[in-house]
Write a protein that holds these residues in place. Structure first.
Motif, PDB file in Angstrom:
ATOM      1  N   GLY A 255       8.413  -9.186 -21.670  1.00  0.00           N
ATOM      2  CA  GLY A 255       7.961  -9.169 -20.153  1.00  0.00           C
ATOM      3  C   GLY A 255       8.358  -9.297 -18.678  1.00  0.00           C
ATOM      4  O   GLY A 255       9.092  -9.196 -18.066  1.00  0.00           O
ATOM      5  N   VAL A 256       9.187 -11.037 -19.640  1.00  0.00           N
ATOM      6  CA  VAL A 256       9.821 -11.874 -18.393  1.00  0.00           C
ATOM      7  C   VAL A 256      11.115 -11.582 -18.457  1.00  0.00           C
ATOM      8  O   VAL A 256      11.711 -11.032 -17.529  1.00  0.00           O
ATOM      9  CB  VAL A 256      10.299 -13.618 -19.608  1.00  0.00           C
ATOM     10  CG1 VAL A 256      10.528 -13.920 -18.235  1.00  0.00           C
ATOM     11  CG2 VAL A 256       9.169 -13.874 -19.203  1.00  0.00           C
ATOM     12  N   LEU A 257      11.998 -10.553 -19.803  1.00  0.00           N
ATOM     13  CA  LEU A 257      13.204  -9.848 -19.946  1.00  0.00           C
ATOM     14  C   LEU A 257      13.184  -8.902 -18.721  1.00  0.00           C
ATOM     15  O   LEU A 257      14.546  -8.633 -18.036  1.00  0.00           O
ATOM     16  CB  LEU A 257      13.710  -9.233 -20.650  1.00  0.00           C
ATOM     17  CG  LEU A 257      13.772 -10.889 -21.976  1.00  0.00           C
ATOM     18  CD1 LEU A 257      14.153 -10.400 -23.455  1.00  0.00           C
ATOM     19  CD2 LEU A 257      14.839 -12.287 -21.938  1.00  0.00           C
ATOM     20  N   LEU A 258      12.002  -7.735 -18.534  1.00  0.00           N
ATOM     21  CA  LEU A 258      11.738  -7.130 -17.611  1.00  0.00           C
ATOM     22  C   LEU A 258      11.491  -7.064 -16.736  1.00  0.00           C
ATOM     23  O   LEU A 258      12.692  -7.120 -15.769  1.00  0.00           O
ATOM     24  CB  LEU A 258      10.293  -6.262 -18.219  1.00  0.00           C
ATOM     25  CG  LEU A 258      10.680  -4.902 -19.500  1.00  0.00           C
ATOM     26  CD1 LEU A 258       9.160  -4.089 -20.522  1.00  0.00           C
ATOM     27  CD2 LEU A 258      11.613  -4.111 -19.246  1.00  0.00           C
ATOM     28  N   MET A 259      11.167  -8.473 -16.150  1.00  0.00           N
ATOM     29  CA  MET A 259      11.121  -8.832 -14.953  1.00  0.00           C
ATOM     30  C   MET A 259      12.552  -9.318 -14.821  1.00  0.00           C
ATOM     31  O   MET A 259      12.702  -8.817 -13.317  1.00  0.00           O
ATOM     32  CB  MET A 259      10.446 -10.389 -14.451  1.00  0.00           C
ATOM     33  CG  MET A 259      10.484 -10.431 -13.196  1.00  0.00           C
ATOM     34  SD  MET A 259       9.284 -12.057 -13.313  1.00  0.00           S
ATOM     35  CE  MET A 259       7.628 -11.008 -13.567  1.00  0.00           C
ATOM     36  N   GLY A 260      13.148  -9.940 -15.561  1.00  0.00           N
ATOM     37  CA  GLY A 260      14.880 -10.273 -14.939  1.00  0.00           C
ATOM     38  C   GLY A 260      15.856  -9.478 -14.620  1.00  0.00           C
ATOM     39  O   GLY A 260      16.824  -9.153 -13.547  1.00  0.00           O
ATOM     40  N   ALA A 261      15.418  -7.988 -15.589  1.00  0.00           N
ATOM     41  CA  ALA A 261      16.303  -6.720 -15.369  1.00  0.00           C
ATOM     42  C   ALA A 261      16.183  -6.095 -13.966  1.00  0.00           C
ATOM     43  O   ALA A 261      16.415  -5.767 -13.229  1.00  0.00           O
ATOM     44  CB  ALA A 261      16.176  -6.022 -16.585  1.00  0.00           C
ATOM     45  N   ALA A 262      15.007  -6.604 -13.633  1.00  0.00           N
ATOM     46  CA  ALA A 262      14.221  -5.562 -12.621  1.00  0.00           C
ATOM     47  C   ALA A 262      14.953  -6.386 -11.379  1.00  0.00           C
ATOM     48  O   ALA A 262      15.337  -5.561 -10.376  1.00  0.00           O
ATOM     49  CB  ALA A 262      12.952  -5.354 -12.001  1.00  0.00           C
ATOM     50  N   PHE A 263      14.517  -8.042 -11.616  1.00  0.00           N
ATOM     51  CA  PHE A 263      16.072  -8.431  -9.631  1.00  0.00           C
ATOM     52  C   PHE A 263      17.238  -7.943 -10.774  1.00  0.00           C
ATOM     53  O   PHE A 263      18.145  -7.599  -8.886  1.00  0.00           O
ATOM     54  CB  PHE A 263      15.468  -9.803 -10.818  1.00  0.00           C
ATOM     55  CG  PHE A 263      16.302 -10.378  -9.207  1.00  0.00           C
ATOM     56  CD1 PHE A 263      15.722 -10.515  -7.770  1.00  0.00           C
ATOM     57  CD2 PHE A 263      17.136 -11.071  -8.662  1.00  0.00           C
ATOM     58  CE1 PHE A 263      16.618 -11.407  -6.634  1.00  0.00           C
ATOM     59  CE2 PHE A 263      18.199 -12.282  -8.645  1.00  0.00           C
ATOM     60  CZ  PHE A 263      17.135 -12.062  -6.759  1.00  0.00           C
ATOM     61  N   GLY A 264      17.893  -7.775 -11.596  1.00  0.00           N
ATOM     62  CA  GLY A 264      19.453  -7.192 -11.571  1.00  0.00           C
ATOM     63  C   GLY A 264      19.539  -6.194 -11.320  1.00  0.00           C
ATOM     64  O   GLY A 264      20.389  -5.803 -10.732  1.00  0.00           O
ATOM     65  N   TRP A 265      18.429  -4.908 -11.369  1.00  0.00           N
ATOM     66  CA  TRP A 265      18.839  -3.417 -10.743  1.00  0.00           C
ATOM     67  C   TRP A 265      18.457  -4.126  -9.105  1.00  0.00           C
ATOM     68  O   TRP A 265      19.648  -3.035  -8.528  1.00  0.00           O
ATOM     69  CB  TRP A 265      17.172  -2.922 -11.355  1.00  0.00           C
ATOM     70  CG  TRP A 265      17.475  -1.215 -10.328  1.00  0.00           C
ATOM     71  CD1 TRP A 265      17.791  -0.695 -10.387  1.00  0.00           C
ATOM     72  CD2 TRP A 265      16.090  -1.319  -9.705  1.00  0.00           C
ATOM     73  NE1 TRP A 265      17.411   0.058  -9.948  1.00  0.00           N
ATOM     74  CE2 TRP A 265      16.605  -0.422  -8.632  1.00  0.00           C
ATOM     75  CE3 TRP A 265      14.776  -2.216  -8.720  1.00  0.00           C
ATOM     76  CZ2 TRP A 265      15.852   0.347  -7.947  1.00  0.00           C
ATOM     77  CZ3 TRP A 265      13.940  -1.489  -8.339  1.00  0.00           C
ATOM     78  CH2 TRP A 265      14.941  -0.307  -7.500  1.00  0.00           C
ATOM     79  N   VAL A 266      17.874  -4.567  -9.051  1.00  0.00           N
ATOM     80  CA  VAL A 266      17.883  -4.645  -6.965  1.00  0.00           C
ATOM     81  C   VAL A 266      19.084  -5.141  -7.075  1.00  0.00           C
ATOM     82  O   VAL A 266      19.468  -4.505  -5.957  1.00  0.00           O
ATOM     83  CB  VAL A 266      16.410  -6.092  -6.314  1.00  0.00           C
ATOM     84  CG1 VAL A 266      17.555  -6.142  -5.570  1.00  0.00           C
ATOM     85  CG2 VAL A 266      15.223  -5.184  -6.756  1.00  0.00           C
ATOM     86  N   LEU A 267      19.816  -6.222  -7.355  1.00  0.00           N
ATOM     87  CA  LEU A 267      21.026  -6.569  -6.987  1.00  0.00           C
ATOM     88  C   LEU A 267      22.266  -5.087  -7.596  1.00  0.00           C
ATOM     89  O   LEU A 267      22.358  -5.150  -6.277  1.00  0.00           O
ATOM     90  CB  LEU A 267      21.738  -7.480  -7.759  1.00  0.00           C
ATOM     91  CG  LEU A 267      20.580  -8.819  -7.408  1.00  0.00           C
ATOM     92  CD1 LEU A 267      21.163 -10.239  -8.452  1.00  0.00           C
ATOM     93  CD2 LEU A 267      20.576  -9.513  -6.428  1.00  0.00           C
ATOM     94  N   LEU A 268      21.649  -4.941  -8.841  1.00  0.00           N
ATOM     95  CA  LEU A 268      23.072  -3.719  -8.809  1.00  0.00           C
ATOM     96  C   LEU A 268      22.832  -2.425  -7.697  1.00  0.00           C
ATOM     97  O   LEU A 268      23.735  -2.151  -7.109  1.00  0.00           O
ATOM     98  CB  LEU A 268      22.693  -2.761 -10.150  1.00  0.00           C
ATOM     99  CG  LEU A 268      23.530  -1.630 -10.651  1.00  0.00           C
ATOM    100  CD1 LEU A 268      25.221  -1.990 -10.426  1.00  0.00           C
ATOM    101  CD2 LEU A 268      22.951  -1.246 -11.888  1.00  0.00           C
ATOM    102  N   ALA A 269      21.329  -1.977  -7.146  1.00  0.00           N
ATOM    103  CA  ALA A 269      21.251  -1.366  -6.376  1.00  0.00           C
ATOM    104  C   ALA A 269      22.031  -1.089  -5.082  1.00  0.00           C
ATOM    105  O   ALA A 269      22.248  -0.763  -4.445  1.00  0.00           O
ATOM    106  CB  ALA A 269      20.035  -1.085  -6.147  1.00  0.00           C
TER     107      ALA A 269
END
Length: 325
Positions: A255-269
């Motif tokens: 779950g923590v990794l998914l949360m970090g990935a969500a923030f990474g997706w925001v930066l990628l977008a």
């Protein structure tokens, strides 16, 4: 590609919450509602930002300002309180998002006069946060405004976005260190004075639960039923008041990794966004501020905050204007 990655990632977040709740007396509705709010806000932001590049974020900023003004004033901090106040984090988060939307609208404006008015709107957001008893929200809104001015002189967005990622990771890492009892005393003392020692107790209880249930966590919305912080003088309210720690305790390491990935997706977008660099970096600063607030508070438990975050991402990544047939 960012849209497909975002849809897949949000689906994984929802699916993992359901998996963590399977076979337990857990309530994944809060996580599902947060995912839905982010997706809805993102879709509205993409549409509104395409049609009205400056007016849409300005309207979002005015809505955030109205929400702050309509909120009852927060009480003064009470050192003898038995538990942390949850709404303070939401007020600070709304101030950050509203100031970010106002500054994005300012950089999207085509002339100097509306740009000055919109920057003044960001100042009004900071003043409203202070008036409602949220000095942290006032300081964060002013920080967004100052960083937005600097963003106007930045030409390459990748190094700036990488720096924002490092800031968010540093804040989350500091919270983890304090929760695990490995943080430096120089960091823990001001945190105790600012956030109260009861919140530190809740953080440490969340870290204990995360260590006991590292894979699936204890189950969504089960922290309040399982935490033992009440024995140490902290009144449980069902939340550890830290998004990373709550996710770790209730959904485990994945779950923590998914949360970090969500923030990474925001930066990628944001990196792939066709919007001007000042707009992109201003939104990145505001969302990093939101990540910092969520790391030390209960901001993401409020639907208006999660929807506002998705809205700001959508506004900052919207494409060129398109005509409706």
């Amino acid at each position: 590609m960012p849209d497909a990655a975002g849809a897949a990632l949000l689906g994984c977040c929802a699916g993992w919450a359901l998996l963590c709740a399977a076979g337990r007396d857990a309530r994944p509705e809060g996580v599902l509602l947060a995912v839905l709010a982010v997706a809805a806000g993102y879709a509205c932001g993409r549409i509104g930002g395409s049609l009205l590049p400056a007016a849409a974020p300005a309207g979002a900023a005015l809505a955030g300002l109205g929400s702050l003004l309509a909120s009852p004033a927060l009480p003064l901090p009470d050192p003898s309180a038995t538990g942390p106040a949850g709404r303070a984090g939401a007020e600070a988060a709304l101030a950050v998002l509203a100031a970010g939307a106002a500054c994005c609208a300012a950089w999207a404006a085509r002339s100097a006069r509306p740009r000055r008015l919109l920057h003044s709107l960001a100042l009004a957001v900071a003043a409203a946060a202070l008036a409602t008893g949220s000095p942290a929200g006032c300081a964060a809104a002013l920080g967004v405004l100052l960083c937005s001015q600097v963003a106007g002189r930045v030409r390459r967005r990748l190094p700036a976005l990488a720096a924002l990622a490092a800031v968010a990771a540093a804040v989350a890492g500091a919270v983890w260190a304090v929760a695990g009892g490995t943080g430096p005393q120089a960091l823990e003392k001001p945190l105790r004075e600012t956030l109260t020692s009861q919140r530190i107790v809740l953080w440490r209880e969340a870290a204990v639960l995360a260590a006991e249930h590292p894979v699936r966590g204890a189950g969504p919305d089960r922290f309040g039923a399982l935490n033992r912080a009440v024995d140490q003088g902290a009144a449980p309210d069902g939340k550890p008041h830290s998004a990373p720690l709550q996710t770790a305790a209730e959904q485990g390491v994945p779950g923590v990794l998914l949360m970090g990935a969500a923030f990474g997706w925001v930066l990628l977008a944001l990196y792939r966004s066709p919007r001007p660099t000042p707009v992109v970096l201003t939104a990145g600063v505001a969302l990093t501020g939101l990540a910092a607030v969520a790391s030390v508070g209960n901001a993401l438990s409020f639907s208006q905050v999660t929807m506002g975050a998705g809205l700001l991402v959508g506004l900052a990544t919207a494409g060129e204007r398109w005509d409706v047939p």
